[in-house]
Scaffold this active site. Structure first.
Site, mmCIF file in Angstrom:
data_model
loop_
_atom_site.group_PDB
_atom_site.id
_atom_site.type_symbol
_atom_site.label_atom_id
_atom_site.label_comp_id
_atom_site.label_asym_id
_atom_site.label_seq_id
_atom_site.Cartn_x
_atom_site.Cartn_y
_atom_site.Cartn_z
ATOM 1 N N LYS A 161 33.370 38.237 46.494
ATOM 2 C CA LYS A 161 33.801 37.462 45.336
ATOM 3 C C LYS A 161 35.241 36.995 45.503
ATOM 4 O O LYS A 161 36.101 37.717 46.010
ATOM 5 C CB LYS A 161 33.665 38.288 44.054
ATOM 6 C CG LYS A 161 32.224 38.573 43.688
ATOM 7 C CD LYS A 161 32.037 38.891 42.220
ATOM 8 C CE LYS A 161 32.661 40.202 41.814
ATOM 9 N NZ LYS A 161 32.294 40.575 40.433
ATOM 10 N N LEU A 192 49.657 51.151 54.072
ATOM 11 C CA LEU A 192 49.829 51.888 52.818
ATOM 12 C C LEU A 192 51.123 52.690 52.784
ATOM 13 O O LEU A 192 51.552 53.125 51.719
ATOM 14 C CB LEU A 192 48.631 52.817 52.594
ATOM 15 C CG LEU A 192 47.260 52.130 52.550
ATOM 16 C CD1 LEU A 192 46.153 53.159 52.334
ATOM 17 C CD2 LEU A 192 47.216 51.048 51.473
ATOM 18 N N ASP A 218 51.443 37.512 51.662
ATOM 19 C CA ASP A 218 52.109 37.913 50.430
ATOM 20 C C ASP A 218 53.618 37.994 50.669
ATOM 21 O O ASP A 218 54.076 38.463 51.712
ATOM 22 C CB ASP A 218 51.561 39.275 49.991
ATOM 23 C CG ASP A 218 52.216 39.784 48.721
ATOM 24 O OD1 ASP A 218 53.361 40.280 48.810
ATOM 25 O OD2 ASP A 218 51.591 39.714 47.663
ATOM 26 N N HIS A 270 34.863 48.219 34.213
ATOM 27 C CA HIS A 270 35.216 46.803 34.193
ATOM 28 C C HIS A 270 34.558 46.065 33.023
ATOM 29 O O HIS A 270 34.371 44.857 33.062
ATOM 30 C CB HIS A 270 34.814 46.139 35.509
ATOM 31 C CG HIS A 270 35.597 46.612 36.690
ATOM 32 N ND1 HIS A 270 35.461 47.894 37.200
ATOM 33 C CD2 HIS A 270 36.535 45.998 37.463
ATOM 34 C CE1 HIS A 270 36.276 48.035 38.242
ATOM 35 N NE2 HIS A 270 36.927 46.902 38.412
#
Length: 403
Positions: A172, A200, A71, A281
């Site tokens: 997924k 974090l 990223d 969701h």
């Protein structure tokens, strides 16, 4: 005039003698075991920690190759440490730095990753792709790995809270397409997910809250003890306390991960469409794609959960006090309970789309008491409108952070 006789070679099977009648059918059945590791480790980027090197097959002596996709923001923060780590382990790394925001979660990004795999000349089974970033980039890279030569091994290093407790632990992958979230995707397990809470420390407070939404989800539908622990500690949860990984924070994160894996493992390919982890969701995908300014995934999930709490209270699955405790925890985590775009009409649109995704039934998960779940298939438009009003009335009374 001589006559030539042609005889059938003896090696041919009797299958050639089967008459060509209509309706011949062959049935093929096969199974492929899937196993992957989710490991919490400290100091992942210290050369003294062999976890990441082991994941890519580096032994510090030979030039193991890997493609590392990072990223863009993570590269600014940790790029030097990442490069020093692989240099110390004598790994020959090809680097690809990419954006990891929701707007770039598209098929074009998947193709970009496969292009880098081709240019590197990555070997099909023995060289790995490593993705270092949040949930969006892990979905993109995972999908690319699943498609490249029909499957190339990859390793996840999630650097956000939502990545560590949710996106990084399942199988997924997916990208957005048209006006739909994750409309294109695959099921493809990584070889390993390596979770280091130290990442974090540099995650902004809003993105910590984003991840807390998924932790609250697990507490509401599966783990009443986690819910009570969150009530006690939510005011103290921050990027620093999570990175320090004291006893309470370690329990919060580990219970969320363990609960998620416990729900996913027996149903990795979603052959059963009643999934408790779909809580929050059902309506949120429609909200997430329409909100302007944009909402983070967990923020949209929080608004969805608030409506589901109200639906559960309306059906007396939750008592009034339990419903208020649930809404209070969501708000205390710094998450929204309402949103101007979240109208009764949008709720109906979201539910209708969920029905298609869930093969013709609502299969709507609701809390049946804090820490357990029930599925319903008969929610009405009037019920949705009442649930929305319930949440708005609560925020009006408490001056909560509803938007």
């Amino acid at each position: 005039m001589s006559e030539t006789m042609t005889t059938r070679p003896s090696r041919l099977t009797t299958a050639f003698d089967i008459p060509r009648a209509p309706g011949l059918t062959w049935y093929v059945q096969a199974q492929q075991p899937v196993g992957y590791e989710v490991s919490l480790t400290r100091g992942l980027l210290s050369p003294a920690n062999p976890a990441l090197a082991k994941a890519v097959g580096a032994d510090g002596r030979s030039g193991t190759r890997a493609l590392v996709v990072v990223d863009r923001v993570v590269d600014e923060l940790y790029g030097t440490a990442l490069r020093d780590y692989f240099t110390a382990w004598q790994a020959d790394v090809t680097w690809l730095v990419m954006p990891g925001d929701e707007e770039t979660k598209a098929l074009e990004q998947v193709v970009e990753v496969t292009r880098a795999m081709t240019e590197m000349g990555i070997l099909r089974r023995t060289e790995r792709v490593v993705v270092v970033g949040g949930g969006v980039l892990m979905d993109v890279v995972g999908m690319a790995a699943s498609l490249y030569r029909r499957g190339a091994p990859y390793v996840r290093v999630p650097t956000t809270l939502v990545g560590q407790v949710d996106a990084g632990v399942g199988v997924k992958t997916g990208v957005n397409h048209g006006t739909h979230k994750n409309r294109l995707g695959t099921y493809f397990a990584p070889e390993v997910t390596l979770i280091d809470p130290e990442f974090l420390r540099t995650v902004p407070a809003r993105h910590i809250a984003n991840g807390l939404a998924e932790i609250i989800k697990m507490a509401l539908i599966k783990d009443a003890d986690l819910f009570r622990l969150l009530e006690q500690t939510v005011a103290d949860i921050s990027s620093d306390t999570l990175a320090d990984c004291g006893a309470d924070m370690r329990e919060v994160v580990s219970r969320a991960i363990a609960g998620m894996l416990d729900e996913l493992e027996p149903n990795l390919w979603e052959s059963v469409l009643e999934r408790s982890v779909d809580y929050g969701h059902t309506f949120s995908p429609s909200l997430e794609l329409r909100a302007d300014p944009p909402l983070l995934h967990g923020e949209a999930v929080a608004v969805d959960m608030a409506v589901c709490v109200a639906l559960a209270a309306g059906r007396q699955y939750l008592s009034e006090s339990e419903a208020h405790r649930a809404l209070a925890l969501i708000a205390a985590a710094g998450l929204p309970l309402t949103h101007p775009v979240f109208t009764a009409e949008l709720l109906q649109v979201g539910l209708a789309d969920a029905v298609k995704h869930r093969d013709g039934l609502q299969r709507l998960p609701l809390t049946d008491g804090i820490g357990s779940c029930v599925f319903v298939n008969d929610v009405t438009a009037a019920e949705l409108a009442r649930a929305l009003e319930y949440v708005r009335a609560y925020t009006d009374r408490t001056d909560g952070p509803g938007q």
